[in-house]
Motif scaffolding. Structure first.
Motif, PDB file in Angstrom:
ATOM      1  N   ASP A  48       0.835  -1.209   0.000  1.00 43.57           N
ATOM      2  CA  ASP A  48       0.000   0.000   0.000  1.00 43.57           C
ATOM      3  C   ASP A  48       0.861   1.246   0.000  1.00 43.57           C
ATOM      4  OD1 ASP A  48      -2.928  -0.700   0.264  1.00 43.57           O
ATOM      5  OD2 ASP A  48      -2.119  -1.902   1.893  1.00 43.57           O
ATOM      6  N   PRO A  77      -4.263   6.099  -5.806  1.00 44.92           N
ATOM      7  CA  PRO A  77      -5.150   6.407  -4.678  1.00 44.92           C
ATOM      8  C   PRO A  77      -5.179   5.279  -3.649  1.00 44.92           C
ATOM      9  CG  PRO A  77      -6.226   6.913  -6.761  1.00 44.92           C
ATOM     10  CD  PRO A  77      -4.974   6.168  -7.102  1.00 44.92           C
ATOM     11  N   TRP A  78      -5.270   5.677  -2.386  1.00 50.60           N
ATOM     12  CA  TRP A  78      -5.379   4.709  -1.283  1.00 50.60           C
ATOM     13  C   TRP A  78      -6.837   4.584  -0.888  1.00 50.60           C
ATOM     14  CZ3 TRP A  78      -6.261   6.014   4.142  1.00 50.60           C
ATOM     15  CH2 TRP A  78      -6.168   4.898   4.995  1.00 50.60           C
ATOM     16  N   GLU A  79      -7.278   3.362  -0.616  1.00 50.21           N
ATOM     17  CA  GLU A  79      -8.668   3.164  -0.261  1.00 50.21           C
ATOM     18  C   GLU A  79      -8.785   2.538   1.126  1.00 50.21           C
ATOM     19  OE1 GLU A  79      -9.361  -1.238  -2.248  1.00 50.21           O
ATOM     20  OE2 GLU A  79     -10.215   0.523  -3.233  1.00 50.21           O
ATOM     21  N   LEU A  80      -9.836   2.927   1.827  1.00 51.66           N
ATOM     22  CA  LEU A  80     -10.110   2.405   3.160  1.00 51.66           C
ATOM     23  C   LEU A  80     -11.615   2.461   3.393  1.00 51.66           C
ATOM     24  CD1 LEU A  80      -9.048   1.534   6.054  1.00 51.66           C
ATOM     25  CD2 LEU A  80      -9.221   3.960   6.641  1.00 51.66           C
ATOM     26  N   LYS A  81     -12.174   1.372   3.857  1.00 47.64           N
ATOM     27  CA  LYS A  81     -13.585   1.392   4.221  1.00 47.64           C
ATOM     28  C   LYS A  81     -13.779   2.392   5.345  1.00 47.64           C
ATOM     29  CE  LYS A  81     -17.380  -1.605   5.707  1.00 47.64           C
ATOM     30  NZ  LYS A  81     -17.772  -2.984   6.100  1.00 47.64           N
ATOM     31  N   CYS A  82     -14.773   3.245   5.211  1.00 51.75           N
ATOM     32  CA  CYS A  82     -14.980   4.321   6.171  1.00 51.75           C
ATOM     33  C   CYS A  82     -15.099   3.754   7.584  1.00 51.75           C
ATOM     34  CB  CYS A  82     -16.238   5.111   5.833  1.00 51.75           C
ATOM     35  SG  CYS A  82     -16.493   6.552   6.889  1.00 51.75           S
ATOM     36  N   ASN A  84      -5.769  -7.127   3.162  1.00 46.11           N
ATOM     37  CA  ASN A  84      -5.367  -6.319   2.016  1.00 46.11           C
ATOM     38  C   ASN A  84      -3.991  -6.745   1.504  1.00 46.11           C
ATOM     39  OD1 ASN A  84      -6.593  -4.279   0.415  1.00 46.11           O
ATOM     40  ND2 ASN A  84      -4.990  -2.864   1.033  1.00 46.11           N
ATOM     41  N   ASP A 131     -12.965  -5.674  -4.505  1.00 43.89           N
ATOM     42  CA  ASP A 131     -13.640  -4.739  -5.392  1.00 43.89           C
ATOM     43  C   ASP A 131     -13.028  -4.882  -6.787  1.00 43.89           C
ATOM     44  OD1 ASP A 131     -11.221  -3.290  -5.402  1.00 43.89           O
ATOM     45  OD2 ASP A 131     -11.907  -1.930  -3.831  1.00 43.89           O
ATOM     46  N   MET A 145     -10.935  -3.069  -8.567  1.00 43.35           N
ATOM     47  CA  MET A 145      -9.499  -2.848  -8.661  1.00 43.35           C
ATOM     48  C   MET A 145      -8.718  -4.008  -8.058  1.00 43.35           C
ATOM     49  SD  MET A 145      -7.226   0.420  -7.380  1.00 43.35           S
ATOM     50  CE  MET A 145      -7.566   0.174  -5.646  1.00 43.35           C
ATOM     51  N   GLN A 146      -9.200  -4.536  -6.931  1.00 41.54           N
ATOM     52  CA  GLN A 146      -8.497  -5.640  -6.282  1.00 41.54           C
ATOM     53  C   GLN A 146      -8.563  -6.916  -7.103  1.00 41.54           C
ATOM     54  OE1 GLN A 146     -10.598  -5.468  -2.583  1.00 41.54           O
ATOM     55  NE2 GLN A 146      -9.228  -3.929  -1.695  1.00 41.54           N
TER      56      GLN A 146
END
Length: 546
Positions: free
Chosen positions: A32, A41-46, A471, A525, A527-528
């Motif tokens: 990451d 971009p970095w993603e994180l579940k809220c 992740n 998702d 992208m993953q």
């Protein structure tokens, strides 16, 4: 919620330390961090937000460490998962900036995404002392935004009265087994834990501040005044390094496998974490309580009520220690000790792309019994020197994990040879003979994800995952699905139609020739899924650059 001024991403679980200076600082996997540095971009579940309202004031033997030890006992090791811990007034003003570091540090041990404190005079004092007056000026200008908005909603609210909080000691084997120091001796007798303290250890990455060590020194000076020495071994690491916390202390005082007790001021105490001995009962507490117990030599000692016997034969009680919040002298910037060359590095070759086929007849490498943490999955200690050499460090894959088949660590039966042997050796043998494998465990560690793929593992199926490790597995082209219903040889189908929210099919082939089909959930998702197709996130990054 609190006005966000700083967001910091770092590749270590202790990055949330920065919450002690009002930053939202989140630990991520190494892959990451690489992507973020390249502009992806970095993603994180809220995350949820857990409000931590502190009232009252710390006093006597109670320290900032006791705040987070108490919280760990309330939320347990998974209670903070997917949440930010937001500490707020009025009680925070009795916690030093170094104390906030300790609290934010150990927040990671209960699964918190991060922890944060609002700006106050304690932070101002530290920033000024370390030559950052410009930051102080900016923070002062916006200090009205450093508090929860009136009427804001928390997903959970926990209130702790610091004036009533007692010194705690947590353990053994997990940092969320919390008890007041006054009670742990009786519990140890009942549970038949070793009462005699073999070693006390302070310092390392947690509780190594000037204030922490000075409070410990204040206790030690009282004992010296009565001509007493420690009954237990006492190790001090006066530096912000991992050290004995992850086994770097060359322990020689006891044989591996012998039951014993150690007490540390570190942040985690999972089985085998500090010395690779599964019979070491490790407890965590404040540095001053570690020092007290090392002097007394037993878990059954409470400094608030119990007496020590001086060399003159007279009884005396230790006074609660005091210390300067910051050193009188200026901070020393230290020396640059970077070494540009090393014999412990290996060029990382790209993993193969997905071949477009379902994963047929995956051999189960190991079914892990019970909790499986980073220390079970990829232990540190002597292995750290190989952290830049994937093939060498892969020799520690799952060596701490307990096999359900025989209740032994690093011992499993090969489906090819029908012989028991170490997990890494068995995995290498499977790889040599073209057999792909999978594991069943709840796991952690970035290296573990790399090692599993390197040794031809293709999936880890569990009841649940730690956020960062799930992740990490995705980044390394692995499948980390979770059981809808726990289940033996497996085929994972539906990969050609792999899509977000669509379960995968898993065909279980039993030894008697029968088979059944179940479904596996996943959190991929779009992208993953592309990471999986490419073989890893790094491979996908390379594709995007071409």
């Amino acid at each position: 919620y609190a006005y966000l001024r700083v967001l910091l991403i770092g590749s270590d679980s202790h990055i949330p330390n920065g919450g002690s200076l009002g930053g939202i600082c989140i630990g991520v996997g190494g892959a990451d961090a690489v992507e973020i540095m390249t502009g992806i971009p970095w993603e994180l579940k809220c995350p949820k937000v857990i409000g931590m309202k502190l009232t009252g004031s710390l006093f006597s033997w109670t320290s900032p460490k006791d705040v987070i030890l108490k919280v760990a006992g309330i939320l347990m090791v998974k209670g903070g998962t997917g949440a930010i811990m937001e500490y707020h007034r009025p009680g925070i003003d009795s916690v030093s900036c170094a104390g906030m570091v300790t609290i934010c540090n150990i927040g990671a041990e209960i699964g918190a995404t991060t922890s944060v404190f609002p700006y106050n005079h304690r932070m101002k004092k530290y920033l000024s002392k370390t030559g950052r007056a410009d930051i102080v000026n900016l923070a002062d200008d916006s200090k009205d935004h450093w508090a929860p908005d009136p009427g804001c909603h928390y997903d959970q609210l926990i209130e702790i009265n610091l004036s009533e909080l007692k010194p705690h000691i947590n353990g053994p084997f997990t940092p969320d087994q919390a008890r007041p120091v006054a009670e742990v001796g009786k519990v140890a007798e009942k549970e038949e834990w070793p009462l005699d303290l073999q070693v006390g250890l302070i310092g390392s990455c947690n509780n190594s501040s000037y204030e922490d060590l000075e409070r410990s020194a204040a206790v030690a000076k009282q004992a010296l005044a009565h001509d007493l020495k420690c009954k237990s071994q006492f190790t001090v690491v006066p530096a912000n390094v991992c050290g004995p916390c992850i086994g770097h202390w060359g322990r020689k005082d006891i044989q591996k496998g012998k039951k014993n007790t150690i007490v540390t001021s570190y942040n985690r105490n999972f089985t085998g974490h500090s010395d690779a001995n599964p019979e070491t009962h490790a407890f965590v507490t404040s540095p001053e309580i570690v020092t007290v117990l090392a002097i007394a030599g037993t878990l059954k000692f409470n400094p608030e009520t119990d007496y020590l016997l001086g060399k003159d034969g007279k009884k005396f009680r230790l006074e609660a220690p005091d210390a300067d919040e910051l050193p009188q002298a200026e901070f020393d910037p230290g020396q640059d000790t970077y070494h540009p060359t090393s014999q412990r590095l290996q060029l990382l070759e790209p993993f193969d792309r997905w071949d477009g086929k379902d994963l047929e007849d995956l051999q189960i490498l190991i079914k892990v019994k019970g909790k499986c943490t980073t220390d079970h999955m990829s232990p540190a200690d002597p292995w750290l020197k190989f952290c830049g050499h994937l093939d060498n460090i892969s020799n520690n894959l799952l060596i701490g994990a307990v096999n359900t088949e025989n209740s032994r660590a690093n011992s499993m039966c090969s489906a090819i040879t029908q012989e028991f042997g170490p997990v890494p050796d068995t995995a290498r043998y499977c790889k040599k003979h073209g057999t792909r494998t999978m594991a069943r465990a709840r796991t952690g560690s970035m290296h573990a994800a790399l090692e599993l793929h390197h040794l031809w593992g293709r999936a880890i199926i569990t009841k649940s995952f730690a956020r960062i490790h799930e992740n990490n597995l995705k980044k390394q082209g692995q499948l980390p699905p979770t059981f809808v219903h726990p289940v033996d040889k497996l085929t994972i189908q539906g990969l050609k139609d792999f899509a977000p929210g669509k379960p995968l099919k898993c065909v279980i082939k039993h030894p008697d020739g029968t088979q059944e089909t179940i479904h596996l959930n996943h959190t991929f998702d779009d992208m993953q899924i592309k990471w999986f197709h490419a073989g890893s996130a790094l491979n996908r990054m390379k594709e995007l650059q071409q």
